[in-house]
Design a protein around this motif. Structure first.
Motif, PDB file in Angstrom:
ATOM      1  N   ASP A 209       0.502  -1.063  -0.045  1.00 27.51           N
ATOM      2  CA  ASP A 209      -0.126   0.124   0.018  1.00 27.51           C
ATOM      3  C   ASP A 209       0.918   1.324  -0.070  1.00 27.51           C
ATOM      4  O   ASP A 209       2.156   1.251   0.403  1.00 27.51           O
ATOM      5  CB  ASP A 209      -0.743  -0.115   1.207  1.00 27.51           C
ATOM      6  CG  ASP A 209      -1.822  -1.139   1.366  1.00 27.51           C
ATOM      7  OD1 ASP A 209      -2.252  -1.560   0.273  1.00 27.51           O
ATOM      8  OD2 ASP A 209      -2.395  -1.884   2.405  1.00 27.51           O
ATOM      9  N   GLY A 210       0.277   2.380  -0.474  1.00 30.82           N
ATOM     10  CA  GLY A 210       0.996   3.546  -0.576  1.00 30.82           C
ATOM     11  C   GLY A 210       1.901   3.799  -1.738  1.00 30.82           C
ATOM     12  O   GLY A 210       2.257   5.175  -1.942  1.00 30.82           O
ATOM     13  N   THR A 211       2.196   2.982  -2.461  1.00 34.94           N
ATOM     14  CA  THR A 211       2.917   3.045  -3.748  1.00 34.94           C
ATOM     15  C   THR A 211       2.413   2.538  -4.965  1.00 34.94           C
ATOM     16  O   THR A 211       1.974   1.322  -4.799  1.00 34.94           O
ATOM     17  CB  THR A 211       4.373   2.503  -3.580  1.00 34.94           C
ATOM     18  OG1 THR A 211       5.267   3.192  -2.297  1.00 34.94           O
ATOM     19  CG2 THR A 211       5.449   2.621  -4.749  1.00 34.94           C
ATOM     20  N   LEU A 212       2.342   3.282  -5.806  1.00 32.69           N
ATOM     21  CA  LEU A 212       1.903   2.728  -7.337  1.00 32.69           C
ATOM     22  C   LEU A 212       2.939   2.543  -8.127  1.00 32.69           C
ATOM     23  O   LEU A 212       3.757   3.275  -8.527  1.00 32.69           O
ATOM     24  CB  LEU A 212       0.638   3.608  -7.778  1.00 32.69           C
ATOM     25  CG  LEU A 212       0.090   3.506  -9.123  1.00 32.69           C
ATOM     26  CD1 LEU A 212      -0.681   2.098  -8.798  1.00 32.69           C
ATOM     27  CD2 LEU A 212      -0.657   4.701  -9.702  1.00 32.69           C
ATOM     28  N   MET A 213       3.043   1.269  -8.683  1.00 29.36           N
ATOM     29  CA  MET A 213       4.283   0.790  -9.815  1.00 29.36           C
ATOM     30  C   MET A 213       3.652   0.200 -10.722  1.00 29.36           C
ATOM     31  O   MET A 213       2.955  -0.441 -10.781  1.00 29.36           O
ATOM     32  CB  MET A 213       4.973  -0.198  -9.097  1.00 29.36           C
ATOM     33  CG  MET A 213       6.253  -0.425  -9.851  1.00 29.36           C
ATOM     34  SD  MET A 213       7.428  -1.632  -9.341  1.00 29.36           S
ATOM     35  CE  MET A 213       8.240  -0.694  -7.816  1.00 29.36           C
ATOM     36  N   LEU A 214       3.702   1.135 -11.793  1.00 31.99           N
ATOM     37  CA  LEU A 214       3.149   0.971 -13.259  1.00 31.99           C
ATOM     38  C   LEU A 214       3.900  -0.269 -14.032  1.00 31.99           C
ATOM     39  O   LEU A 214       5.011  -0.432 -14.050  1.00 31.99           O
ATOM     40  CB  LEU A 214       3.155   2.077 -14.288  1.00 31.99           C
ATOM     41  CG  LEU A 214       2.179   3.108 -13.693  1.00 31.99           C
ATOM     42  CD1 LEU A 214       2.208   4.283 -14.973  1.00 31.99           C
ATOM     43  CD2 LEU A 214       0.568   2.802 -13.509  1.00 31.99           C
ATOM     44  N   GLY A 215       3.043  -1.317 -14.523  1.00 31.25           N
ATOM     45  CA  GLY A 215       3.672  -2.053 -15.483  1.00 31.25           C
ATOM     46  C   GLY A 215       2.574  -2.430 -16.513  1.00 31.25           C
ATOM     47  O   GLY A 215       1.561  -1.969 -16.394  1.00 31.25           O
ATOM     48  N   GLY A 216       3.097  -3.165 -17.628  1.00 36.78           N
ATOM     49  CA  GLY A 216       2.289  -3.260 -18.618  1.00 36.78           C
ATOM     50  C   GLY A 216       2.124  -4.738 -19.048  1.00 36.78           C
ATOM     51  O   GLY A 216       2.621  -5.780 -18.335  1.00 36.78           O
ATOM     52  N   GLY A 217       1.182  -5.145 -19.767  1.00 37.09           N
ATOM     53  CA  GLY A 217       0.589  -6.481 -20.114  1.00 37.09           C
ATOM     54  C   GLY A 217       0.197  -6.490 -21.583  1.00 37.09           C
ATOM     55  O   GLY A 217      -0.422  -5.428 -22.077  1.00 37.09           O
ATOM     56  N   ILE A 218       0.753  -7.573 -22.332  1.00 40.44           N
ATOM     57  CA  ILE A 218       0.219  -7.519 -23.802  1.00 40.44           C
ATOM     58  C   ILE A 218      -0.573  -8.855 -24.049  1.00 40.44           C
ATOM     59  O   ILE A 218      -0.325  -9.882 -23.413  1.00 40.44           O
ATOM     60  CB  ILE A 218       1.405  -7.572 -24.833  1.00 40.44           C
ATOM     61  CG1 ILE A 218       2.314  -6.458 -24.597  1.00 40.44           C
ATOM     62  CG2 ILE A 218       1.078  -7.764 -26.223  1.00 40.44           C
ATOM     63  CD1 ILE A 218       3.686  -6.388 -25.296  1.00 40.44           C
ATOM     64  N   ILE A 219      -1.815  -8.613 -24.447  1.00 48.69           N
ATOM     65  CA  ILE A 219      -2.581  -9.874 -24.820  1.00 48.69           C
ATOM     66  C   ILE A 219      -2.456 -10.212 -26.279  1.00 48.69           C
ATOM     67  O   ILE A 219      -2.650  -9.719 -27.131  1.00 48.69           O
ATOM     68  CB  ILE A 219      -4.037  -9.323 -24.769  1.00 48.69           C
ATOM     69  CG1 ILE A 219      -4.374  -8.743 -23.250  1.00 48.69           C
ATOM     70  CG2 ILE A 219      -5.233 -10.424 -24.841  1.00 48.69           C
ATOM     71  CD1 ILE A 219      -5.743  -8.131 -22.992  1.00 48.69           C
ATOM     72  N   LEU A 220      -1.978 -11.513 -26.203  1.00 45.86           N
ATOM     73  CA  LEU A 220      -1.717 -12.268 -27.434  1.00 45.86           C
ATOM     74  C   LEU A 220      -2.943 -13.186 -27.836  1.00 45.86           C
ATOM     75  O   LEU A 220      -3.460 -13.935 -26.802  1.00 45.86           O
ATOM     76  CB  LEU A 220      -0.537 -12.853 -27.466  1.00 45.86           C
ATOM     77  CG  LEU A 220       0.886 -12.219 -27.406  1.00 45.86           C
ATOM     78  CD1 LEU A 220       2.044 -13.322 -27.439  1.00 45.86           C
ATOM     79  CD2 LEU A 220       1.022 -11.284 -28.623  1.00 45.86           C
ATOM     80  N   GLN A 221      -3.329 -13.272 -29.225  1.00 45.56           N
ATOM     81  CA  GLN A 221      -4.353 -14.448 -29.537  1.00 45.56           C
ATOM     82  C   GLN A 221      -3.921 -15.268 -30.864  1.00 45.56           C
ATOM     83  O   GLN A 221      -3.273 -14.638 -31.660  1.00 45.56           O
ATOM     84  CB  GLN A 221      -5.566 -13.785 -29.951  1.00 45.56           C
ATOM     85  CG  GLN A 221      -6.650 -14.725 -30.306  1.00 45.56           C
ATOM     86  CD  GLN A 221      -7.990 -14.008 -30.656  1.00 45.56           C
ATOM     87  OE1 GLN A 221      -7.790 -12.744 -31.545  1.00 45.56           O
ATOM     88  NE2 GLN A 221      -9.215 -14.426 -30.057  1.00 45.56           N
TER      89      GLN A 221
END
Length: 532
Positions: A209-221
């Motif tokens: 809690d208290g810290t927001l860390m951005l990450g990504g995700g790629i959706i493959l089909q």
């Protein structure tokens, strides 16, 4: 593979993009020739456009003939220079005779090509069928670029050969060179993975809690294969739902989420021209008020970064940090940090050398969880903090999404799977026995119970004695358990998982402790004062 990628990044000998004289001549030739794919139904505008293109192509062809003459003149001058050097060295080295002969033959051939090119250019205006004359001249120009096929490249981008000549199909199916690494990734996903990117997301990857860390995700089909069937004498193409391309669970239509960094997700979204999806709560927490910095319009700079507008964050209650930027805890007391990991900073970790002043221990010395009750009472954040604090943990914490999905689907907690191999072996075995009993795997329960360590047997006897109110007996068992723990080099590994010679010998340790009890401190004078 690597050569193709390099040539595509550099734009070298790229399909239908080569600037060699032979390929330029062929492209002009294809412009002059009628397109075989044309159906012949041309309107007035297309006829005027084709007429303009034909005149432009003729002008461009004459320019190419002039360019060929200049290149042949420079090549002839180079032959004269090399001949002069070879003839000068002829008196000192008798082997130079062969070199002189070869250079003279090559110079003579270049001279004849120059004369032919000049005659072609001068006789252009006198020809009745100028288009056919130009097509023939352009064909000859392309042949000369590969020395009539003697220096033709075996494959595109081959070193030491002339650039590969493009066919009309190469030009019609050409694409631009790569503009970024994500263009290469896009082609790999399509050609080798046989899949498409159908979505890109940004999410919070921090469990605390208290810290927001951005990450990504790629959706493959996965792309669905096609097959042709014969139905009442008519061939119909349908989807082949059973084709998995030789991969388990890789059938067409299968989707998978690939975790990545935030900057990688943005790069893939730009390459595929698809939107980035963000949860509303994440958008509200990460949104910031910014104001552009004043720029010095009167100053010129060659640095591209100085020409990009810079923005200042106006939010005083949010601290924006890139990966690797540290802050003291006192300066972060009144703010909510927002961290954005970058690919570059993560790659830098591979090249960081460990400090020689603080070597890693051969075996872990920390054992924070002593019982199964203590393990069950821990929350996810507590387990994550223990994982981060353990020196033996070299992995990466799961994302909150993975914990939510595991809970919704009734699966095991990813944090438990990471933490169990690193905790006390007695706690781990108790957890595995309970899990096997819940799944009804009594064969595994029997195997786990029969392979208990002596330390675990004593610990369970201490717990059983404590339940029956036999505290004195439980205390003796606790001391015995502590004795077995001191014998082990690593209590987090099962007995037999490493060499037994790394542990202390039980007979020696018991004999040593017995001799210590018989020894009187007074016999050492004041040497052992203050030592219990």
């Amino acid at each position: 593979g690597k050569r193709d990628a390099y040539n595509r990044f550099m734009g070298k000998d790229w399909q239908a993009r080569s600037v060699s004289l032979g390929n330029l001549a062929l492209r002009v030739k294809y412009m002059l020739e009628k397109n075989p794919n044309n159906d012949g139904n041309d309107d007035k505008d297309s006829v005027l456009r084709d007429t303009w293109q034909e005149e432009s192509s003729k002008t461009l062809a004459k320019r190419l003939l002039g360019l060929q003459i200049r290149e042949l003149q420079m090549e002839l001058a180079e032959f004269d220079y090399e001949l002069a050097i070879a003839r000068t060295n002829n008196d000192k080295d008798f082997q130079s005779d062969d070199v002189v002969v070869q250079l003279e033959v090559a110079r003579q051939e270049c001279q004849s090509q120059l004369v032919q090119a000049r005659e072609t250019l001068s006789s252009y205006d006198k020809e009745a069928d100028q288009e056919a004359f130009l097509i023939s001249a352009l064909n000859r120009m392309a042949d000369l670029s590969t020395n009539d096929g003697k220096n033709a490249a075996p494959y595109r981008g081959a070193t030491g050969y002339a650039p590969m000549l493009d066919s009309r199909d190469d030009i019609d199916g050409s694409t631009l060179p790569f503009t970024s690494p994500y263009d290469l990734l896009k082609e790999i996903i399509g050609d080798q993975l046989n899949a498409d990117v159908i979505g890109v997301v940004l999410e919070n990857t921090n469990l605390f809690d208290g810290t927001l860390m951005l990450g990504g995700g790629i959706i493959l089909q996965r792309r669905t294969a096609k097959k042709t069937i014969n139905l009442s004498g008519e061939e119909i193409t349908i989807n082949d739902e059973d084709e998995d391309y030789g991969n388990l669970e890789g059938k067409g239509g299968t989707t998978i989420l690939v975790e990545c960094d935030a900057d990688e997700a943005v790069g893939v979204a730009l390459a595929y021209d698809i939107p980035i999806r963000v949860e509303p709560q994440l958008w509200e927490r990460s949104s910031m008020v910014v104001e552009p910095n004043p720029t010095n319009e009167g100053t010129a700079s060659n640095n591209v970064y100085e020409s990009i507008p810079k923005w200042t964050i106006e939010n005083t209650d949010t601290l924006f940090l890139m990966e690797g930027e540290g802050r003291n805890s006192s300066s972060m007391s009144n703010v909510s940090p927002l961290r954005v990991p970058t690919t570059t900073s993560l790659f830098d970790r591979f090249f960081e050398s460990s400090s020689p002043s603080s070597p890693m221990p051969s075996f872990p010395t920390d054992n924070p969880i002593k019982s199964l009750v203590e393990f069950d009472a821990m929350k996810d954040q507590e387990k994550a903090r223990i994982l981060v604090s353990l020196g033996s943990f070299q992995g990466k914490l799961p994302r909150p999404r993975a914990l939510r999905n595991a809970k919704m689907n009734g699966g095991s907690n990813p944090l438990d799977e990471m933490l169990l191999p690193l905790i006390d072996e007695t706690v781990r075995r108790q957890y595995l026995i309970r899990d096997a009993e819940e799944r009804g795997d009594y064969k595994l329960v029997k195997e786990l119970q029969s392979s208990k360590s002596r330390r675990q047997v004593v610990k369970e006897k201490a717990e059983e004695a404590r339940e029956f109110g036999q505290d004195d007996l439980a205390e003796r068992y606790d001391k015995e358990s502590e004795f077995y723990e001191n014998l082990r080099a690593d209590v987090t590994q099962d007995e037999g998982a490493y060499s037994r010679f790394l542990d202390k010998d039980e007979w020696y340790e018991r004999d040593r402790q017995a001799r210590l009890k018989r020894t009187k401190k007074s016999s050492f004078g004041t040497l052992l004062d203050g030592i219990e």
